[in-house]
Structure formats: C-alpha cells, structure tokens
Design a protein around this motif. Structure first.
Motif, mmCIF file in Angstrom:
data_model
loop_
_atom_site.group_PDB
_atom_site.id
_atom_site.type_symbol
_atom_site.label_atom_id
_atom_site.label_comp_id
_atom_site.label_asym_id
_atom_site.label_seq_id
_atom_site.Cartn_x
_atom_site.Cartn_y
_atom_site.Cartn_z
ATOM 1 N N HIS A 1 4.503 12.293 -9.957
ATOM 2 C CA HIS A 1 4.540 11.094 -8.769
ATOM 3 C C HIS A 1 5.430 11.631 -7.791
ATOM 4 O O HIS A 1 6.128 12.500 -8.084
ATOM 5 C CB HIS A 1 5.387 9.875 -9.536
ATOM 6 C CG HIS A 1 6.129 9.001 -8.611
ATOM 7 N ND1 HIS A 1 7.516 9.164 -8.286
ATOM 8 C CD2 HIS A 1 5.810 8.009 -7.921
ATOM 9 C CE1 HIS A 1 7.860 8.357 -7.445
ATOM 10 N NE2 HIS A 1 6.973 7.524 -7.437
ATOM 11 N N LEU B 1 4.889 9.231 -1.613
ATOM 12 C CA LEU B 1 3.699 8.382 -1.707
ATOM 13 C C LEU B 1 4.126 7.082 -2.696
ATOM 14 O O LEU B 1 3.425 7.198 -3.893
ATOM 15 C CB LEU B 1 2.439 9.311 -2.348
ATOM 16 C CG LEU B 1 2.079 10.430 -1.230
ATOM 17 C CD1 LEU B 1 1.152 11.224 -1.863
ATOM 18 C CD2 LEU B 1 1.367 9.420 0.078
ATOM 19 N N THR C 1 1.519 0.719 -10.156
ATOM 20 C CA THR C 1 0.557 1.721 -9.584
ATOM 21 C C THR C 1 -0.506 1.180 -9.212
ATOM 22 O O THR C 1 -1.327 0.394 -9.746
ATOM 23 C CB THR C 1 0.246 2.651 -10.763
ATOM 24 O OG1 THR C 1 1.458 3.286 -11.386
ATOM 25 C CG2 THR C 1 -0.573 3.710 -10.466
ATOM 26 N N VAL D 1 7.191 5.273 -10.667
ATOM 27 C CA VAL D 1 6.839 4.260 -9.554
ATOM 28 C C VAL D 1 7.644 3.228 -9.552
ATOM 29 O O VAL D 1 8.106 2.812 -8.407
ATOM 30 C CB VAL D 1 5.235 3.905 -9.749
ATOM 31 C CG1 VAL D 1 5.044 3.005 -8.556
ATOM 32 C CG2 VAL D 1 4.324 4.961 -9.568
ATOM 33 N N ASN E 1 10.476 2.259 -6.587
ATOM 34 C CA ASN E 1 10.162 1.131 -5.993
ATOM 35 C C ASN E 1 11.707 0.347 -6.129
ATOM 36 O O ASN E 1 12.241 -0.369 -5.109
ATOM 37 C CB ASN E 1 9.353 -0.094 -6.568
ATOM 38 C CG ASN E 1 7.792 0.611 -6.205
ATOM 39 O OD1 ASN E 1 7.637 1.519 -5.705
ATOM 40 N ND2 ASN E 1 6.903 -0.445 -6.689
ATOM 41 N N SER F 1 0.707 -1.321 0.019
ATOM 42 C CA SER F 1 0.061 -0.118 -0.020
ATOM 43 C C SER F 1 0.983 1.296 0.025
ATOM 44 O O SER F 1 1.880 1.390 0.369
ATOM 45 C CB SER F 1 -0.804 -0.115 1.386
ATOM 46 O OG SER F 1 0.033 0.280 2.318
ATOM 47 N N THR F 2 0.395 2.352 -0.628
ATOM 48 C CA THR F 2 0.937 3.543 -0.461
ATOM 49 C C THR F 2 1.234 4.141 0.893
ATOM 50 O O THR F 2 2.203 4.754 1.241
ATOM 51 C CB THR F 2 0.147 4.597 -1.420
ATOM 52 O OG1 THR F 2 0.254 4.281 -2.648
ATOM 53 C CG2 THR F 2 0.517 6.017 -1.155
ATOM 54 N N GLY G 1 3.747 4.167 -5.019
ATOM 55 C CA GLY G 1 2.853 3.357 -5.664
ATOM 56 C C GLY G 1 1.653 3.900 -5.903
ATOM 57 O O GLY G 1 0.615 3.404 -6.460
ATOM 58 N N ALA G 2 1.852 5.227 -5.825
ATOM 59 C CA ALA G 2 0.640 6.145 -6.460
ATOM 60 C C ALA G 2 1.141 7.203 -7.163
ATOM 61 O O ALA G 2 2.192 7.537 -7.110
ATOM 62 C CB ALA G 2 0.147 7.058 -4.819
ATOM 63 N N ARG H 1 -2.592 3.175 -6.938
ATOM 64 C CA ARG H 1 -3.481 4.278 -6.496
ATOM 65 C C ARG H 1 -3.355 5.273 -7.293
ATOM 66 O O ARG H 1 -2.421 5.711 -7.710
ATOM 67 C CB ARG H 1 -3.199 4.329 -5.050
ATOM 68 C CG ARG H 1 -4.323 5.099 -4.382
ATOM 69 C CD ARG H 1 -4.002 5.238 -2.894
ATOM 70 N NE ARG H 1 -4.781 5.865 -2.139
ATOM 71 C CZ ARG H 1 -4.924 5.928 -0.597
ATOM 72 N NH1 ARG H 1 -4.024 4.899 -0.036
ATOM 73 N NH2 ARG H 1 -5.833 6.333 0.071
#
Lengths: 281, 399
Positions: free
Chosen positions: B244, B248, B217, B278, B282, B70-71, B250-251, B219
């Motif tokens: 981006h 945050l 991604t 993203v 990561n 999760s973000t 992943g969002a 969210r």
C-alpha cells in the motif's frame, strides 16, 4: 558461591571464552537448554520445560544474557524446523531470566533488543541523551532511491548493522548493496575505543579508554558519563564503543557494541573481567 | 460525528458497532476530500474555477462520490501535501487543473455510457480515457469511443491491470519497481475468481474484515513480472508481494498473485493487511498522521526484522493484531473453513503473535523526532499486552 550465570550463543564470544571455566560463574551455552524446548504439532507456542535443578542456576542470580543470535545454534535450527519465529526462543528464555536478580543485556533479535540496535538508531538515541554527543552525518536511501550523497563529505557505503569497518565496509550484505542504501561520512580525527564493566557500580575502575592512534585528549570524566549513559540506553552493563576525537576537539560517537570483540584484544581486558566478576560477590 | 483512535481500535477488535465505525471513518474521509476540493477551487483562478463548477454541477451524486473516493483524487491530495510551501498560485492552479481533469473524465464517461454526446472526449488527444476510480475506460477505435468496464471483485473493487497509474515505474516501490509482463484475458478472469474466493473466505471467518476491505479498498493494481515462480526466481526478480502506498489512497498493489503458489487462503492475509493500511491512511488524512514522515531513522519490525518507516510500524501493529485475530478465528475448530485451510491458518498464528512478545513496549521501538500522538502508544501497547498476557498465562499453566 556463584552469583553470575552466563548464557551464551557463540562459543567465540569473548566473555564466554573468559568466563566459561571460571570458578565463580555458572556458564551455559544456549544449546545446553535446547533439549528442554519442544513443539506439539497442534500447539502454537513451543513448550519449555526446565528441570528445577537448571532453573535454580538462574534463580536470584545476575544473569548475563549473551544470546545475541540464534541462527547458528541448535535452538535456532529447531525453531526453524518448527516454523517458529526466533522471538519465541527469546520469549521463553526470558521466563527463565525472570527468576534472576538482575539481567545484563536486553533479550530479543537484533533491532528489537535494545542491546543490538542498527547504527542510525544508535545515533538517534545518542544524539538525544541528556548530555548529547555528536554523531556521524549519513544518508539512508529508501528502496532503490539514490539521493543526497552530494550532501556528505567523503561518503562510503556501510551496512546499518556493521558496527566495525570504519575505513572500508567489508560486510555489506547483498540485500543492502542496492536497496535501502546507507552512506556515512568517513570518520576524521583520532579513533578511541572504550570498554566498560558496570560503570554505575564500579565507576572509573570499570572503564578502559584505549586510543587506537597516538594519545587521546578526551576528558576521562566525560567518557565515564558517556559510558554510563550508553550502558543505560543499550541495556548493557558491559560493552564497548568507538568514538573519534576530531581536530577541533569534537568527540563523535560511532558505534556501541555489546560483543567486546575489539576490547578482547586489549591487554587489560582479562583484568577488567576478573575485577568485575569479583565485584559481584 | 468526530472520530477517535478508539474507533479504529473498535474496527480492529470487530466491536459490535464495527460496521458503523467503518462508515464513520469513511464519511469523515469523504468530507476531508470534499473540503480539499473546495479549498483548491477557492484558491484557483476564477475562469478555471468556473469551468470546474460547471461540470461538477452537471454530475449526479453517485458520480461526485466516485470522484471524491477515487485513488486519483487522493493522489492529487497527496501531491498537494508534498508540494506545500512551493509557489502557491501556480500549485493551486495546477491542482485545480488536475481536479478538472478528474471530474471531466468521470462526467464524459458517464455521458458516453448513457449514449449522450461527450465533447470532452472529442477534444482528447489520447486514445484512452480512464475514469478516476479506474472502473471504466473509453478507447478510441476507428474514430469512435468505446466504453468498457473493468473487472470487479467483492462487488465494487476495481481490478486494474492497464491504467496509466497501474503501469507506472516507482523506484521506491517493491511492486511498481518490477518489470511488466502482459496478463492474458484468461489470467485476468482467473485472478478475479481467486480474489473473490479469498474475500468469501474472509467473510466466512470475520464478516467485519470483509466489510473493511470492501469499504476502504477501491482499486487493486495488478502487476506480473514473470509467468511462473521459477522464472521469477531464475531472473532474480521479486517473487511476490503486496503493498500500500499513501501516495495512492484507496488502492493496493499485488505482485504475481496469478502464481498457483499464492493460494486463496494465503491471499486472505494480503487483502486484510493492505486494506487496513488503507483504512489507517484514510483515518490519518482527516485526523493527522500517527508519526512524522521522516525516513532517515527507521525502527526494526519485530515481525520481519526489516527496518521500516515509523509510519509503517504504527500501521503494522494494528495489522498484525488483526491478522492474529482473523487467523485465530479461522483456525478454530468451529470455523467455516476446510480442514486444510484451518491447518494453514493455525500454522501462521505463531508469526503474527511473535512481534507482540518482545521485551520492551512496542511504543518504545519508534525512533521519531516527534513523540507518538496522544493515546497512540497506549493503544499499541494494549494490543501487545493482550497477546503477551495470553501466552504468559499459557506458560504459567504449563509450568
């Protein structure tokens, strides 16, 4: 025999003014070449078909590239009409320059060309020279942030792109006024302008040191060494720079500029230009 | 299995094993988050740790993975990196408390959805409780908790209009510094359809990029500052944009994508662009940053002419290369797109190619106190060489 080919984008460019009627120089405005650019709708890249006679003016010559900004030129307008990024213009011109024996000034738009760097990038590079020189203290905010101003003595807002205006910034673009704001400490001490022509070849003969207030105590050999370093760092055999000598003797570098707009007002400027051009034979 | 920069390059190049490489990067990222989770717990006070472990042990694998990807968990991780060097015990307990909040919310919403009692919610003072992934929200109506699911695009990417993260004001963000106008139900559904159609076009051109977006991604934050483009212009608001932020993970953030001027074919670029950010963020989380994080000197992006952080430029070069690839494929006569979409894609190629045509190696543009990490400069310059060599060859042929 003309050994120097000058291509310029601004009719007011001090070197264009000095050299375009010079018997030893082949001078062209970039728009003298604009007609050779074309764009087929289906093609991604503009075409650039230069007649051999024009190409020959660059072949084996020292190319003085004073194409610093295409925005006010016919070529810039064409590229815009074709929805082409300005870099394509520089990329295609570079193919012509490749025929030359030597290129004076890097190619490309500001910030990308090594000749046209913003102030804090200049300071980054100058402070990492083999013989580093002091540079101004500054704060460069991110986005709408407003932080760190209290760490500066007498801060004033500047444009990162404005190489002049060290008392008060008169050229702050609207885009920089409230976003990514850039603050610098006001210079202290005595300002000194220096301009140079091919100091690697001409040594001190290619160097002019101009104290802008009173006299300067700055060491001439040190300035010559600095001019040589800047010439290499900013890919510019010719250029001018401003530094201040502070009360404790510190020499603080403020800006390098290829434009020579301050140097052009100095009485010895024309003589330097002439000496440089003669030396190229 | 260890990953290298070549894996990132393999995904960007859509190598035959690209899907495997995507999974490998995402699994390493998941493991890194798991490790972070364990480290925070191991340093927290015993009572707090036991409380977290009790809830965690009661969760199924799916719920655990949802939290770990999760973000919100990524944001706690980002904040812990920012806070490094501060009062350690205090910080560790605060981080552990936040992790407890995440898993307790995920756990409670899962129970609520299954019709089981969720005591965490009964003790909650707020009238809204969001899952860490943003995919579910419980709202208290007349003393009862009611669960609803967020709109989804691409199978599982959450569209987030209202969560506390989505409505934050962030001065340094081009999107989150904008005022917020409410988005109607019709507009939400239309936006969902628009983004699904966008993803469909990406899948049709280059399925690897569709998989990349769906994997990395999780969210999408939506912000609207004006009803129409003209209104945004007249109010001197930012007209449109995407973003981006490494804070945050992943969002991604989209501004004013409800405007009809934001066509689906134009949106393909935004989704790919931000999703590669993203992926790279990561990758950096478990393998180390590409550049230092300082912002006091910033290189100029050859594409935009703007001064951007070194970190952003390192991402931008991968991103523009991928866009160059995708738009070249989309514009090709045999692509699955309509004639109009092909023409649009063809018109953008010159922009993506342009930054690669500068005179100096792209690695030379960085102005960083730290040298680029091993192999990075060569990797970036190799992409530049490929594009530049192609157009130099075209010129040579034309001469």
């Amino acid at each position: 025999m003309r050994n120097l080919t000058l291509l310029y984008s601004d009719a007011e460019d001090p070197l264009a003014v000095s050299l375009r009627a010079h018997a030893s120089v082949e001078a062209m405005h970039v728009d003298d070449l604009t007609g050779y650019f074309g764009k087929e709708e289906r093609e991604i890249m503009p075409s650039f078909s230069v007649p051999d006679a024009v190409r020959a003016r660059f072949a084996d010559k020292i190319v003085l590239n004073r194409v610093f900004n295409l925005k006010e030129t016919g070529l810039g307008t064409r590229l815009k009409d074709w929805k082409c990024h300005e870099i394509w213009g520089h990329f295609l011109l570079r193919q012509l320059f490749a025929d030359g024996s030597r290129l004076v000034h890097d190619t490309g738009p500001r910030g990308v060309s090594r000749t046209l760097l913003p102030l804090n990038t200049q300071w980054f590079k100058v402070s990492r020279l083999d013989d580093p020189v002091a540079t101004p203290r500054y704060v460069y905010n991110f986005g709408g942030e407003s932080e760190g101003l209290d760490t500066l003595r007498e801060p004033f807002q500047k444009s990162v792109w404005s190489l002049y205006d060290w008392r008060e910034e008169r050229h702050l673009p609207a885009g920089e006024a409230n976003w990514h704001r850039f603050f610098v400490e006001k210079p202290a001490g005595s300002p000194v302008l220096c301009y140079f022509f091919d100091v690697d070849r001409l040594g001190e003969d290619g160097l002019e040191i101009v104290p802008l207030r009173g006299e300067t105590t700055a060491d001439r050999q040190r300035i010559l060494a600095l001019a040589r370093s800047l010439s290499s760092t900013f890919a510019s055999a010719v250029g001018e720079f401003l530094f201040f000598v502070e009360d404790d003797g510190t020499l603080r570098f403020y800006a390098f500029s290829p434009y020579l707009s301050s140097a052009a007002n100095h009485p010895a400027f024309a003589g330097h230009v002439e000496r440089w051009v003669s030396s190229l034979h | 299995m260890a990953t290298s920069l070549m894996d990132v390059q393999g995904v960007i190049d859509c190598a035959p094993d690209a899907i495997e490489l995507i999974e490998r990067i995402q699994i390493e990222y998941l493991k890194r988050n798991q490790e972070f989770f364990h480290i925070v717990l191991s340093r927290a006070d015993v009572a707090l740790r036991d409380k977290v472990i009790a809830v965690y042990n009661d969760m199924d694998e799916g719920s655990r993975a949802r939290v770990l990807l999760s973000t919100e968990l990524g944001a706690v991780f980002s904040d812990s990196l920012e806070a490094a060097g501060s009062d350690p015990q205090n910080i560790q307990n605060m981080m552990a408390q936040r992790l407890y909040g995440l898993i307790a919310r995920e756990h409670a919403l899962t129970r609520l959805e299954a019709g089981e009692p969720a005591s965490y919610l009964d003790a909650e003072a707020k009238s809204e409780v969001w899952s860490p992934l943003g995919d579910r929200v419980a709202r208290r109506v007349d003393g009862e908790w009611r669960l609803s699911r967020s709109l989804i695009v691409g199978g599982h990417i959450v569209l987030d209009f209202d969560s506390p993260l989505a409505v934050e004001f962030v001065a340094r963000s081009g999107v989150f510094s904008q005022p917020i106008l409410p988005v109607s139900e019709e507009e939400r559904v239309a936006l969902q359809a628009k983004l699904n159609e966008t993803l469909g076009k990406i899948d049709a051109i280059e399925p690897v990029y569709g998989a990349l977006i769906r994997n990395f991604t999780r969210r999408i934050f939506i912000r609207k500052n004006a009803q129409t483009q003209d209104e945004a212009k007249s109010k001197k608001l930012r007209i449109s944009g995407s973003e981006h932020s490494s804070a945050l993970p992943g969002a991604i953030k989209l501004l004013n994508f409800h405007f009809p001027e934001r066509t689906t074919i134009a949106c393909t670029e935004s989704l790919l662009h931000e999703s590669i950010h993203v992926m790279l963020a990561n990758y950096e989380r478990f393998s180390g940053y590409f550049t230092s994080r300082g912002n006091s000197v910033r290189p100029v992006s050859p594409w935009s002419g703007n001064l951007i952080p070194n970190a952003s430029l390192s991402h931008a070069i991968f991103i523009y290369y991928a866009c160059y690839r995708m738009f070249s494929a989309g514009a090709a006569p045999d692509s699955a797109l309509s004639e109009a979409d092909r023409r649009y894609m063809a018109s953008k190629i010159q922009h993506f190619a342009s930054g690669f045509l500068v005179s100096q190696p792209l690695s030379g543009l960085f102005v960083d106190n730290k040298p680029l990490r091993d192999g990075m400069g060569a990797c970036l310059d190799a992409m530049q060489d490929r594009v530049r060599a192609y157009y130099s060859e075209q010129l040579r042929k034309a001469a």
